[in-house]
Each structure stands twice: as C-alpha cells, then as structure tokens.
Design a protein around this motif. Structure first.
Motif, mmCIF file in Angstrom:
data_model
loop_
_atom_site.group_PDB
_atom_site.id
_atom_site.type_symbol
_atom_site.label_atom_id
_atom_site.label_comp_id
_atom_site.label_asym_id
_atom_site.label_seq_id
_atom_site.Cartn_x
_atom_site.Cartn_y
_atom_site.Cartn_z
ATOM 1 N N LEU A 147 34.303 46.221 49.105
ATOM 2 C CA LEU A 147 34.001 46.621 48.030
ATOM 3 C C LEU A 147 34.735 47.473 46.888
ATOM 4 O O LEU A 147 35.167 47.461 45.551
ATOM 5 N N LYS A 148 34.873 48.487 47.585
ATOM 6 C CA LYS A 148 35.578 50.272 47.224
ATOM 7 C C LYS A 148 37.404 49.655 47.291
ATOM 8 O O LYS A 148 37.957 49.855 46.444
ATOM 9 N N GLU A 149 37.686 48.900 48.141
ATOM 10 C CA GLU A 149 39.208 49.160 48.399
ATOM 11 C C GLU A 149 39.153 47.886 47.791
ATOM 12 O O GLU A 149 40.544 48.132 46.571
ATOM 13 N N LEU A 150 38.553 47.053 46.782
ATOM 14 C CA LEU A 150 38.943 45.977 46.246
ATOM 15 C C LEU A 150 38.956 46.214 44.513
ATOM 16 O O LEU A 150 39.898 46.106 44.085
ATOM 17 N N SER A 151 38.153 47.225 43.973
ATOM 18 C CA SER A 151 37.751 48.202 42.916
ATOM 19 C C SER A 151 39.381 48.958 42.918
ATOM 20 O O SER A 151 39.664 49.367 41.851
ATOM 21 N N LEU A 152 40.660 48.519 43.396
ATOM 22 C CA LEU A 152 41.921 50.008 43.768
ATOM 23 C C LEU A 152 42.937 47.977 43.199
ATOM 24 O O LEU A 152 43.334 49.499 42.949
ATOM 25 N N GLU A 153 42.551 47.359 44.088
ATOM 26 C CA GLU A 153 42.871 46.601 43.716
ATOM 27 C C GLU A 153 43.604 45.756 42.333
ATOM 28 O O GLU A 153 42.428 45.540 41.305
ATOM 29 N N GLU A 154 44.589 45.459 41.813
ATOM 30 C CA GLU A 154 44.680 45.922 40.162
ATOM 31 C C GLU A 154 45.185 43.835 40.111
ATOM 32 O O GLU A 154 44.845 43.515 39.241
ATOM 33 N N ARG A 155 45.418 43.501 41.124
ATOM 34 C CA ARG A 155 45.550 42.114 41.158
ATOM 35 C C ARG A 155 44.407 41.091 40.259
ATOM 36 O O ARG A 155 43.477 41.837 40.915
ATOM 37 N N THR A 156 44.331 40.417 40.082
ATOM 38 C CA THR A 156 42.709 39.091 39.997
ATOM 39 C C THR A 156 42.849 38.350 41.318
ATOM 40 O O THR A 156 43.432 38.558 42.441
ATOM 41 N N ILE A 157 41.423 38.858 41.224
ATOM 42 C CA ILE A 157 40.791 38.939 42.609
ATOM 43 C C ILE A 157 40.099 36.990 42.443
ATOM 44 O O ILE A 157 39.411 37.237 41.868
ATOM 45 N N VAL A 158 39.957 36.519 43.519
ATOM 46 C CA VAL A 158 38.949 35.307 43.716
ATOM 47 C C VAL A 158 38.188 35.380 44.810
ATOM 48 O O VAL A 158 39.316 35.154 46.422
ATOM 49 N N THR A 159 37.092 34.930 44.625
ATOM 50 C CA THR A 159 35.807 35.233 45.472
ATOM 51 C C THR A 159 35.143 34.271 45.515
ATOM 52 O O THR A 159 34.781 33.058 44.813
ATOM 53 N N TYR A 160 34.735 33.727 46.905
ATOM 54 C CA TYR A 160 33.200 32.949 47.626
ATOM 55 C C TYR A 160 32.092 33.646 47.584
ATOM 56 O O TYR A 160 32.648 34.483 47.597
ATOM 57 N N GLU A 161 30.837 32.939 46.893
ATOM 58 C CA GLU A 161 29.843 33.839 46.821
ATOM 59 C C GLU A 161 28.625 32.373 47.442
ATOM 60 O O GLU A 161 28.866 31.431 46.687
ATOM 61 N N SER A 162 27.722 32.524 47.458
ATOM 62 C CA SER A 162 26.608 31.667 47.733
ATOM 63 C C SER A 162 25.773 31.996 47.169
ATOM 64 O O SER A 162 25.563 32.942 46.243
ATOM 65 N N MET A 163 24.687 31.121 46.357
ATOM 66 C CA MET A 163 24.127 30.842 45.414
ATOM 67 C C MET A 163 22.554 31.988 45.803
ATOM 68 O O MET A 163 22.055 32.890 44.963
ATOM 69 N N TYR A 164 22.402 32.550 47.124
ATOM 70 C CA TYR A 164 21.399 33.221 47.630
ATOM 71 C C TYR A 164 21.894 34.371 47.807
ATOM 72 O O TYR A 164 21.289 35.514 47.136
ATOM 73 N N ARG A 165 23.701 35.531 47.223
ATOM 74 C CA ARG A 165 23.805 36.322 47.104
ATOM 75 C C ARG A 165 24.506 37.017 45.592
ATOM 76 O O ARG A 165 24.529 37.899 45.376
#
Ligand code: SAM
Length: 228
Positions: A147-165
């Motif tokens: 998450l820390k790394e991604l906070s520095l990413e400038e581009r659009t970020i696409v992720t998958y997540e389950s309903m439990y999280r």
C-alpha cells in the motif's frame, strides 16, 4: 481447429451472453478442456450444449497436471484452458502451463473475451491511457508495504478485492491515499452491477447504505487527476 494447439479461452465474468462465438467453437472442437472447477465449467458447457472431457486444473493441481496435459498436446491432441470466470492467467492459474507449452514448441492461441479489470476500466470514467494492474494485494504479510508503494504510484491502479475485505481496503485507502479518487465496480455484467465513486472517506461515509455482496474491482485514479 489445429491439432496440438493450446487455446487460452476467456469465458464470461457473470453474464453468459458475453462468451464469444469463437470461444464456443474452440470449446466444442478441442479434445479436452482444463478448468479450475469442473462444476463451474460444467454449468457453462451444459448451457451451450457442449459435451467435452473436463480436467481439473487449478492452483492446487497445476504443477501435478502440467506434464499430463503437455503429453497429450505432444501426442497431437488440442486443449482449451478456461478459468471459472474471465481470462485465464490473469489472477488465475495457467501461466506455468503456457510457459511449459512454449518451451515445448506447442502453439499457444489466445481466445479473447471478458476480463473484470478491463471491463471496470472501460466504465470507470478515469484516465486509462496508462495504468498498473495489481490484481489481489497481499492479504497479510507485505500488504502495508504494498500500500505504501502504491501510494507513490502516479498512474491509475487496478486491483481485485473480495467482499470480505472491501471495507478494510477502503479504510486502508483512506489512510494511504486519502486524496485519490476511487471507483469500486461490483458484480460487473450481472443483475446487481453497480459502481461506487468518490474519495475513500466519502465511500466509507456511505458504506452502511451499500450492499457488500459479490465480486469487486477497485480502481484508484491517477494522483494528479481531479474529477470535473
Ligand atoms: N481471470 C479473471 C478476469 O479475467 O477478470 C479474474 C479472476 S480473479 C480469481 C477473481 C476476481 O476478479 C474477483 O475476486 C473480483 O475481484 C474480480 N471479478 C471477477 N468477476 C467480477 C465481476 N463480475 N465483477 C467485479 N469483479 C469481478
């Protein structure tokens, strides 16, 4: 239909009408189909009246089954690989099979179709000229670092997540990227398809009014992007 080909076949992510006619031809004509869950693929094939030998091929069995599948391909048979939904090898098993087939000079053919990440990007309404696909973030170890790394990413970020999280994930986004606009796409192509749009805190404020069932793609807008 060419003998000895390994076909990587995309199947619907919810709406059965999203299968392509080419996918149906390939599934009808191959000698056998490798699939994550024989029950799930069995339902798809039954709907389209296709009868075919199914071989269970999932994250647990992939390494044990590769040699068996390759031997059949080398003997001149053709095989289709499908996952439970969407495009195989995209956050789904198959990469090692494809890699091993390439090493053996077996022809690998992609049969394109549904994919949750691309479908979500197409309706997100945020820049898509450049994006990074992260799939599922690590569940425990390494999650905060990522998450820390991604906070520095400038581009659009696409992720998958389950309903439990999903709630936990929105709280994390509020902590690590509070100023990034977020689009949450739920149940794409299905009856209760919807998108939530807003900054993490706005999505959390409205969270109790939402239905938290089903499957989710979470898209984070570029760091310099502001909604008009
Ligand atoms: N290979 C698949 C693809 O091409 O999209 C992805 C497989 S991955 C194991 C499953 C995840 O994809 C789900 O947990 C969810 O995050 C996302 N997903 C799959 N179908 C979806 C749908 N109909 N709506 C929203 N997200 C979906």
């Amino acid at each position: 239909m060419q003998k000895s080909n390994l076909y990587i076949v995309a199947t619907p992510i919810g709406n059965l009408h999203d299968i392509t006619s080419r996918a149906l031809s390939v599934l009808s004509e191959v000698d056998f189909i490798c699939c994550e869950d024989t029950r799930v693929t069995g339902i798809l094939l039954k709907h389209f009246e296709i009868k075919k030998e199914l071989i269970s091929f999932n994250a647990r069995t992939e390494s044990k089954k590769i040699d068996f599948v390759l031997r059949r391909l080398e003997s001149g048979q053709s095989c289709a690989l499908v996952s439970d939904a969407g495009t195989p090898c995209i956050s789904d098993p198959g990469v090692r099979l494809v890699n091993s087939a390439i090493e053996k000079d077996i022809n690998v053919v992609g049969i394109p179709g549904a994919n949750a990440a691309i479908t979500a990007l197409s309706i997100a309404g945020i820049p898509t000229d450049s994006f990074v696909f992260e799939g599922f973030l690590p569940q425990k170890k390494g999650r905060q670092k990522k998450l820390k790394e991604l906070s520095l990413e400038e581009r659009t970020i696409v992720t998958y997540e389950s309903m439990y999280r999903i709630e936990k994930y929105l709280k994390e986004l509020n902590e690590y990227m509070p100023n990034r606009f977020v689009v949450v796409c739920r149940e794409l192509t299905k009856k209760f398809e919807e998108c939530w749009r807003g900054f993490p805190q706005q999505l959390l404020d409205d969270y109790s009014n939402k239905i938290i069932k089903g499957e989710f793609v979470v898209i984070i807008a570029p760091s310099n992007w502001k909604q008009k």
